[in-house]
Design a protein around this motif. Structure first.
Motif, PDB file in Angstrom:
ATOM      1  N   VAL A  68      61.059  30.173  46.905  1.00  0.00           N
ATOM      2  CA  VAL A  68      62.337  30.173  47.153  1.00  0.00           C
ATOM      3  C   VAL A  68      62.741  30.193  48.846  1.00  0.00           C
ATOM      4  O   VAL A  68      62.330  31.030  49.597  1.00  0.00           O
ATOM      5  N   GLU A  69      63.229  29.047  48.998  1.00  0.00           N
ATOM      6  CA  GLU A  69      63.633  28.899  50.619  1.00  0.00           C
ATOM      7  C   GLU A  69      64.896  28.539  50.635  1.00  0.00           C
ATOM      8  O   GLU A  69      65.637  28.152  49.640  1.00  0.00           O
ATOM      9  N   ARG A 118      64.603  19.501  47.993  1.00  0.00           N
ATOM     10  CA  ARG A 118      63.189  19.976  48.535  1.00  0.00           C
ATOM     11  C   ARG A 118      62.729  20.970  47.580  1.00  0.00           C
ATOM     12  O   ARG A 118      61.207  21.148  47.535  1.00  0.00           O
ATOM     13  N   SER A 119      63.528  22.152  47.023  1.00  0.00           N
ATOM     14  CA  SER A 119      62.884  23.181  46.389  1.00  0.00           C
ATOM     15  C   SER A 119      62.738  22.700  45.119  1.00  0.00           C
ATOM     16  O   SER A 119      63.679  22.235  44.159  1.00  0.00           O
ATOM     17  N   ASP A 120      61.648  23.104  44.367  1.00  0.00           N
ATOM     18  CA  ASP A 120      61.357  23.008  42.788  1.00  0.00           C
ATOM     19  C   ASP A 120      62.729  23.799  42.244  1.00  0.00           C
ATOM     20  O   ASP A 120      62.980  23.283  41.063  1.00  0.00           O
ATOM     21  N   GLU A 180      70.425  24.617  50.115  1.00  0.00           N
ATOM     22  CA  GLU A 180      69.543  23.835  51.041  1.00  0.00           C
ATOM     23  C   GLU A 180      70.018  23.171  52.168  1.00  0.00           C
ATOM     24  O   GLU A 180      70.062  22.211  52.516  1.00  0.00           O
ATOM     25  N   TRP A 185      67.003  25.856  56.089  1.00  0.00           N
ATOM     26  CA  TRP A 185      65.780  25.517  55.548  1.00  0.00           C
ATOM     27  C   TRP A 185      64.574  25.607  56.442  1.00  0.00           C
ATOM     28  O   TRP A 185      64.580  25.141  57.791  1.00  0.00           O
ATOM     29  N   ARG A 188      58.621  23.102  55.138  1.00  0.00           N
ATOM     30  CA  ARG A 188      56.972  23.477  54.764  1.00  0.00           C
ATOM     31  C   ARG A 188      56.139  22.705  55.544  1.00  0.00           C
ATOM     32  O   ARG A 188      56.639  21.668  56.049  1.00  0.00           O
TER      33      ARG A 188
END
Length: 223
Positions: A68-69, A118-120, A180, A185, A188
């Motif tokens: 979780v970002e 960008r986050s799943d 996001e 953010w 990664r």
């Protein structure tokens, strides 16, 4: 020692953050609530039984953790929920009219949409938001390339197709504002650009959104 025992011992040694503890407490409370509902009666025995079952599930069959970002922005999230509710009402009326109007049935299509989340986890939420609206359902998700293949109920002309892509783009922007934003953010490590296999079997580079399946026309529809 078996692989399961080794995995269990590793999880027991892993230190928990405050977030991990809060999530586990929430899961225990929710599973206990569901257990009591299944029994249909609020008693001390049912509550204790629910606690025991929920603890056993967390220890013996834990779900994998999703990274979780970013950060939740409450006002943007509320606006997002209201927009999805509005789309749900409007689409319900449109689907109801399509089902009773005279004439031939509407032309359906499978359209391809590239998204930039960008986050799943946010990608999963976006897919859920698309699925909950009548008239659209996500058939396939290319997680690496961030491409969605969506079945659309009414796509009989270019205006309908353009409207569909505008709705997906607006929903995507609202999810990014809610979860996001660029300032929140933490990027990664860069992953290599996925290579897409073309219809002839050759691997091709290029942007993930440029991938096209065999049978798709120029608009992304399945022929």
């Amino acid at each position: 020692m078996t692989a399961f025992a080794q995995s269990l011992a590793r999880r027991m040694r892993t230190p928990l953050t405050v977030r991990d503890v809060l999530i586990r407490l929430w899961v225990i409370a929710w599973l206990t609530f569901v257990w009591v509902l299944l029994w249909g009666e609020v008693t001390a025995a049912n509550i204790l039984g629910g606690l025991a079952v929920s603890l056993a599930i967390l220890i013996l069959a834990p779900l994998p953790q999703l990274p979780v970002e970013g950060r939740l922005h409450p006002l943007s999230a509320i606006t997002l929920v209201l927009r999805v509710a509005f789309d749900l009402v409007v689409s319900s009326v449109e689907v109801a009219w399509l089902s009773i109007r005279p004439g031939p049935p509407p032309m359906t299509a499978i359209l391809r949409a590239h998204v930039s989340v960008r986050s799943d986890l946010v990608l999963g939420l976006l897919v859920d938001a698309i699925n909950v609206v009548p008239g659209t359902i996500v058939l396939e998700v290319d997680r690496r390339a961030r491409v969605l293949y969506i079945h659309v109920l009414d796509a009989h002309n270019a205006a309908k197709v353009d409207r569909f892509y505008e709705n997906v783009a607006r929903l995507e922007r609202m999810f990014i504002r809610a979860f996001e934003r660029e300032g929140d953010w933490q990027e990664r490590a860069r992953r290599p650009t996925p290579r897409i296999v073309s219809a002839g079997g050759q691997s091709a580079g290029g942007a993930p959104g440029d991938a096209r399946r065999p049978g798709d026309d120029e608009g992304g529809r399945r022929r």
